[in-house]
Enzyme design. Structure first.
Site, mmCIF file in Angstrom:
data_model
loop_
_atom_site.group_PDB
_atom_site.id
_atom_site.type_symbol
_atom_site.label_atom_id
_atom_site.label_comp_id
_atom_site.label_asym_id
_atom_site.label_seq_id
_atom_site.Cartn_x
_atom_site.Cartn_y
_atom_site.Cartn_z
ATOM 1 N N ARG A 104 0.839 -1.194 0.000
ATOM 2 C CA ARG A 104 0.000 0.000 0.000
ATOM 3 C C ARG A 104 0.877 1.248 0.000
ATOM 4 O O ARG A 104 1.977 1.244 0.551
ATOM 5 C CB ARG A 104 -0.901 0.020 1.238
ATOM 6 C CG ARG A 104 -2.095 -0.930 1.162
ATOM 7 C CD ARG A 104 -2.965 -0.824 2.400
ATOM 8 N NE ARG A 104 -2.279 -1.300 3.579
ATOM 9 C CZ ARG A 104 -1.672 -0.562 4.486
ATOM 10 N NH1 ARG A 104 -1.721 0.765 4.406
ATOM 11 N NH2 ARG A 104 -1.055 -1.100 5.512
ATOM 12 N N TYR A 232 -1.409 -3.452 -6.738
ATOM 13 C CA TYR A 232 -1.210 -4.163 -5.473
ATOM 14 C C TYR A 232 -2.495 -4.251 -4.634
ATOM 15 O O TYR A 232 -3.209 -3.247 -4.473
ATOM 16 C CB TYR A 232 -0.096 -3.502 -4.631
ATOM 17 C CG TYR A 232 -0.086 -4.094 -3.238
ATOM 18 C CD1 TYR A 232 0.421 -5.369 -3.022
ATOM 19 C CD2 TYR A 232 -0.675 -3.432 -2.168
ATOM 20 C CE1 TYR A 232 0.359 -5.952 -1.763
ATOM 21 C CE2 TYR A 232 -0.739 -4.009 -0.900
ATOM 22 C CZ TYR A 232 -0.217 -5.273 -0.711
ATOM 23 O OH TYR A 232 -0.301 -5.853 0.532
ATOM 24 N N LYS A 241 -9.680 -2.558 1.949
ATOM 25 C CA LYS A 241 -9.330 -1.410 2.776
ATOM 26 C C LYS A 241 -10.132 -0.171 2.368
ATOM 27 O O LYS A 241 -10.520 0.639 3.214
ATOM 28 C CB LYS A 241 -7.816 -1.148 2.714
ATOM 29 C CG LYS A 241 -6.987 -2.300 3.301
ATOM 30 C CD LYS A 241 -7.401 -2.599 4.692
ATOM 31 C CE LYS A 241 -6.927 -3.865 5.353
ATOM 32 N NZ LYS A 241 -5.579 -4.297 5.335
ATOM 33 N N HIS A 261 -10.161 -2.615 11.655
ATOM 34 C CA HIS A 261 -9.093 -3.466 11.120
ATOM 35 C C HIS A 261 -8.819 -4.576 12.134
ATOM 36 O O HIS A 261 -7.823 -4.545 12.857
ATOM 37 C CB HIS A 261 -7.853 -2.582 10.895
ATOM 38 C CG HIS A 261 -6.745 -3.232 10.131
ATOM 39 N ND1 HIS A 261 -5.439 -2.802 10.203
ATOM 40 C CD2 HIS A 261 -6.744 -4.262 9.257
ATOM 41 C CE1 HIS A 261 -4.679 -3.547 9.405
ATOM 42 N NE2 HIS A 261 -5.449 -4.443 8.837
ATOM 43 N N SER A 283 -1.030 -3.703 10.290
ATOM 44 C CA SER A 283 -0.671 -4.543 9.145
ATOM 45 C C SER A 283 0.593 -5.346 9.430
ATOM 46 O O SER A 283 1.563 -4.807 9.957
ATOM 47 C CB SER A 283 -0.436 -3.660 7.927
ATOM 48 O OG SER A 283 -1.607 -2.947 7.633
ATOM 49 N N CYS A 285 1.147 -7.603 11.629
ATOM 50 C CA CYS A 285 1.460 -7.764 13.055
ATOM 51 C C CYS A 285 0.732 -8.940 13.695
ATOM 52 O O CYS A 285 0.588 -8.995 14.913
ATOM 53 C CB CYS A 285 1.172 -6.472 13.808
ATOM 54 S SG CYS A 285 2.324 -5.156 13.392
ATOM 55 N N ASP A 310 -9.061 -9.934 9.055
ATOM 56 C CA ASP A 310 -8.561 -8.589 8.752
ATOM 57 C C ASP A 310 -9.554 -7.468 9.053
ATOM 58 O O ASP A 310 -9.139 -6.390 9.427
ATOM 59 C CB ASP A 310 -8.154 -8.519 7.272
ATOM 60 C CG ASP A 310 -7.200 -7.365 6.979
ATOM 61 O OD1 ASP A 310 -6.192 -7.224 7.689
ATOM 62 O OD2 ASP A 310 -7.470 -6.591 6.036
ATOM 63 N N ARG A 402 2.116 -12.235 -0.771
ATOM 64 C CA ARG A 402 0.785 -12.558 -0.228
ATOM 65 C C ARG A 402 0.177 -13.802 -0.856
ATOM 66 O O ARG A 402 0.455 -14.135 -2.006
ATOM 67 C CB ARG A 402 -0.168 -11.381 -0.505
ATOM 68 C CG ARG A 402 0.220 -10.079 0.162
ATOM 69 C CD ARG A 402 -0.498 -9.879 1.475
ATOM 70 N NE ARG A 402 0.090 -8.829 2.287
ATOM 71 C CZ ARG A 402 -0.400 -8.455 3.466
ATOM 72 N NH1 ARG A 402 -1.479 -9.033 3.955
ATOM 73 N NH2 ARG A 402 0.182 -7.512 4.171
HETATM 74 P P1 GTP Z 1 -2.019 -7.890 7.380
HETATM 75 O O1 GTP Z 1 -2.545 -8.904 6.443
HETATM 76 O O2 GTP Z 1 -0.954 -7.030 6.762
HETATM 77 O O3 GTP Z 1 -3.078 -7.059 8.006
HETATM 78 O O4 GTP Z 1 -1.170 -8.675 8.516
HETATM 79 P P2 GTP Z 1 -1.642 -9.547 9.784
HETATM 80 O O5 GTP Z 1 -1.897 -8.645 10.934
HETATM 81 O O6 GTP Z 1 -2.703 -10.502 9.414
HETATM 82 O O7 GTP Z 1 -0.281 -10.340 10.142
HETATM 83 P P3 GTP Z 1 0.100 -11.883 9.920
HETATM 84 O O8 GTP Z 1 -0.661 -12.807 10.808
HETATM 85 O O9 GTP Z 1 0.082 -12.173 8.482
HETATM 86 O O10 GTP Z 1 1.610 -11.877 10.435
HETATM 87 C C1 GTP Z 1 2.582 -11.014 9.896
HETATM 88 C C2 GTP Z 1 3.966 -11.528 10.186
HETATM 89 O O11 GTP Z 1 4.164 -11.629 11.594
HETATM 90 C C3 GTP Z 1 4.228 -12.917 9.608
HETATM 91 O O12 GTP Z 1 5.517 -12.975 9.058
HETATM 92 C C4 GTP Z 1 4.097 -13.828 10.808
HETATM 93 O O13 GTP Z 1 4.896 -14.988 10.670
HETATM 94 C C5 GTP Z 1 4.551 -12.944 11.961
HETATM 95 N N1 GTP Z 1 3.843 -13.296 13.220
HETATM 96 C C6 GTP Z 1 2.522 -13.517 13.371
HETATM 97 N N2 GTP Z 1 2.222 -13.858 14.648
HETATM 98 C C7 GTP Z 1 3.398 -13.838 15.324
HETATM 99 C C8 GTP Z 1 3.751 -14.102 16.684
HETATM 100 O O14 GTP Z 1 2.917 -14.419 17.544
HETATM 101 N N3 GTP Z 1 5.083 -13.961 17.018
HETATM 102 C C9 GTP Z 1 6.023 -13.613 16.084
HETATM 103 N N4 GTP Z 1 7.286 -13.504 16.492
HETATM 104 N N5 GTP Z 1 5.722 -13.369 14.787
HETATM 105 C C10 GTP Z 1 4.434 -13.482 14.414
HETATM 106 C C1 SPV Z 2 -2.809 -4.641 5.403
HETATM 107 O O1 SPV Z 2 -1.853 -3.994 4.930
HETATM 108 O O2 SPV Z 2 -3.316 -4.380 6.517
HETATM 109 C C2 SPV Z 2 -3.342 -5.786 4.656
HETATM 110 C C3 SPV Z 2 -2.867 -6.000 3.299
HETATM 111 O O3 SPV Z 2 -4.213 -6.486 5.142
HETATM 112 S S1 SPV Z 2 -3.694 -4.932 2.216
HETATM 113 O O4 SPV Z 2 -4.919 -5.585 1.779
HETATM 114 O O5 SPV Z 2 -2.790 -4.730 1.103
HETATM 115 O O6 SPV Z 2 -4.011 -3.684 2.867
HETATM 116 MN MN MN Z 3 -4.663 -5.852 7.192
#
Ligand code: GTP
Ligand code: SPV
Ligand code: MN
Length: 618
Positions: A104, A232, A241, A261, A283, A285, A310, A402
């Site tokens: 983004r 993207y 979003k 979110h 994002s 996290c 999400d 992704r």
């Molecule tokens: P968006 O799709 O961008 O909104 O991200 P999200 O909040 O869904 O995050 P996601 O679960 O995809 O995790 C993002 C990154 O953090 C990945 O590389 C995971 O492996 C890592 N991660 C997720 N949970 C944990 C955790 O509990 N501990 C650690 N150390 N890393 C984590």
């Molecule tokens: C985020 O960035 O919080 C995502 C990926 O979930 S996107 O859909 O690109 O915003």
């Molecule tokens: Mn997100």
């Protein structure tokens, strides 16, 4: 290959729109596809956009399986998708995005409300008429030689009063195939819409993907989104979003609900009691991982099922509780770090019917990414399309690569995801990625304190957005890039909820990412987060105890179930995880104040007094 699809093309009409440019007749919309909805305002709008953008043909997406097959083949023939090894990855395809277009772009994202104050100090604002004129010039003739796809889609479960209709016009076949997964698309949405003219109007044009001509613009007063110059996900899958959060939050402001979110999960305890939890992490996290978590082996009888990963739309229910739905139908998730032990459910889900963007691949159609279970295979092609050198410092998969996968393939999918009225929320969790300062978990004293915790949350920036990687910034409620109106007013909306809801959820803050002095994570994370979730849910039920601290209620070491935790957990290590360091908190309070100053004069006074109370407690 495409020509071999006579059954699909039998009632296709082809005209050249360019020749007929200027005429107003509805018949002159080029038709390509088996069905066209009867909705007059929809057709008229599509015609207007077609006359501006001048595509070679218009394709009305009906959402059928036959259409999906046809579009996949077409995308492969155009080089937009690469078909993966269908034995290893059945139904899966690969997409390389333009290397300048992998996340983004917040600097290019605008809220074009009538007045600048409505967008507030945290959003880019542009005067709506000026922006419309600029975009019109950019869009003029932009689809020449291309196909204009019309995607009619639902955000929300079928039959829900919360569900909204969006229509996205796009010239990207990749967008169509992603929207097919992420939303309920085609006939189902035509049926829901009927003759109504109440739908979100979204226009997306890929152009030449030049970052200089990249704009993601929202016109809340017109329920309109225009996105140009990017391919993207978050910039172009307009239901996500743009509609579900930026436009959605503004609808929520007017109508008295919240677009957030947040992931949504159901935790079932060994007695079969279900508790519904919503969690806002910025994002990249940990939302997807938390929503699909598998509890550790010794948590017998505990089960986590996914409602959403999400986005949550939350409204007061008739019984005085807060109800939430997931408006999406798929997951657009971060790939790196996904493996059998970190997220088994995701690994099994993405084995079929998935689109992969910007991971690494082999010439024979296999995939690899950093943090996958196996070592990188020889001859790997990196996310840019070049042969990857295993000795180089470059990543093979882009950190924001992704997967796009349908939620129905998630073996942990909760049946509640289909409930039109949604689920009643007991706990709301805020979180962030913080190497220091923030403890593993603490609980707010009450709703206003919880809103303050969310409003002042900070997090390190991640690869999900361009720029600033690793820098700590305030990301209130994980909504900094997604709140479609004035952030101070948004905090008011949250505070107002206390008058709309009788049984307020308890509010918590978590941080899975605190590090020791050597830079190692103090907490094992992933499935082990179940231990924190158990304490949270038992706090909601009134069965777990806690210590009162200056920042909120905290579990003692004994209050948490640490049996069999990966890597072990001593009382000392737990103390390091939960430490409230006076110097770090002093810095934190300064950053919070800077942020409140930025929002002045719209910060609710309740939040300012929460800050003063915190200072006096510390
Ligand atoms: P968006 O799709 O961008 O909104 O991200 P999200 O909040 O869904 O995050 P996601 O679960 O995809 O995790 C993002 C990154 O953090 C990945 O590389 C995971 O492996 C890592 N991660 C997720 N949970 C944990 C955790 O509990 N501990 C650690 N150390 N890393 C984590
Ligand atoms: C985020 O960035 O919080 C995502 C990926 O979930 S996107 O859909 O690109 O915003
Ligand atoms: Mn997100």
């Amino acid at each position: 290959m495409i020509q071999n699809k006579p059954s699909f093309e039998k009632n296709v009409e082809r005209h050249s729109l360019r020749k007929k440019n200027g005429s107003k007749s509805l018949d002159q919309i080029l038709l390509f596809g088996q069905n066209v909805p009867s909705n007059k305002s929809l057709k008229e709008w599509v015609q207007q956009v077609a006359l501006l953008t001048l595509p070679d043909c218009v394709f009305w997406c009906d959402g059928s399986e036959e259409e999906k097959e046809y579009l996949n083949e077409r995308a492969v023939a155009q080089g937009v998708l690469i078909k993966l090894d269908q034995k290893k990855w059945p139904g899966c395809y690969y997409h390389h995005s333009n290397p300048n277009d992998v996340a983004r772009v917040e600097q290019k994202t605008f809220i074009c409300s009538e007045r600048k104050e409505e967008a507030g100090p945290t959003n880019n604002w542009a005067e709506p008429q000026e922006m419309y004129s600029k975009l019109e010039e950019i869009l003029r003739g932009s689809m020449k030689g291309r196909t204009l796809y019309v995607i009619t889609y639902l955000m929300g479960p079928i039959g829900s009063s919360m569900t909204r209709v969006g229509v996205e016009i796009t010239d990207s076949i990749y967008v169509v195939l992603n929207m097919r997964i992420m939303t309920r698309m085609g006939k189902v949405a035509w049926n829901h819409l009927g003759d109504s003219s109440n739908f979100n109007r979204g226009i997306h044009a890929l152009l030449d993907c030049n970052p200089e001509r990249r704009f993601i613009c929202h016109f809340p007063q017109d329920n309109t989104i225009i996105s140009v110059g990017s391919g993207y996900g978050g910039n172009v899958l307009l239901g996500k979003k743009c509609l579900a959060l930026r436009i959605g939050s503004d609808l929520g402001r007017r109508e008295g609900w919240l677009a957030e979110h947040m992931l949504l999960l159901c935790l079932e305890d060994p007695q079969g009691k279900k508790t519904y939890v919503a969690a806002a992490f910025p994002s990249s996290c940990g939302k997807t991982n938390f929503a699909m978590m598998i509890p550790p082996a010794n948590f017998e009888g505990w089960k986590v099922t996914t409602i959403g990963d999400d986005i949550a739309w939350m409204r007061p229910g008739e019984d005085g509780r807060l109800y939430a739905i997931n408006p999406e139908a798929g997951y657009f998730g971060v790939v790196p770090g996904t493996n059998e032990s970190s997220n088994w459910n995701a690994m099994s889900m993405i084995k079929k019917d998935t689109i992969f963007t910007n991971v690494a691949r082999t010439p024979d159609g296999d995939l690899w990414w950093e943090g996958k279970d196996n070592a990188p295979p020889l001859g790997l092609i990196d996310w840019k399309g070049d042969l990857w050198d295993p000795l180089s410092a470059e990543k093979a998969a882009h950190p924001n690569s992704r997967f796009t996968a349908p939620m129905k393939n998630n073996s942990a999918l909760a049946e509640e995801v289909y409930w039109p009225e949604g689920v009643p929320i007991s706990a709301i969790i805020f979180g962030g990625r913080r190497a220091n300062t923030m403890p593993l978990v603490f609980q707010a004293f009450d709703w206003i304190h919880g809103v303050y915790m969310g409003a002042t949350a900070g997090s390190e920036m991640t690869a999900a957005a361009a720029g600033g990687l690793g820098q700590v910034r305030r990301d209130p409620m994980a909504m900094l890039p997604f709140c479609g109106y004035n952030m101070g007013k948004y905090f008011d909306r949250w505070l107002q909820m206390q008058y709309q809801i009788k049984e307020l959820p308890s509010i918590f803050h978590v941080n899975w990412f605190r590090k020791d002095d050597e830079g190692n994570f103090l907490w094992p994370g992933f499935g082990e987060n179940m231990r924190v979730l158990q304490w949270i849910v038992e706090r909601c039920q009134g069965s777990a105890s806690a210590l009162e601290t200056p920042i909120g209620w905290m579990p003692s070491y004994e209050d948490m179930n640490m049996d069999g935790i990966a890597g072990g957990m001593t009382a000392e290590r737990f103390a390091a995880l939960q430490k409230i360091d006076p110097a770090e908190w002093k810095q934190e309070l300064i950053l919070q104040e800077e942020f409140f100053m930025k929002l002045y004069p719209d910060v609710p006074k309740e939040l300012i007094s929460q800050r003063e109370l915190l200072i006096s407690r510390l």
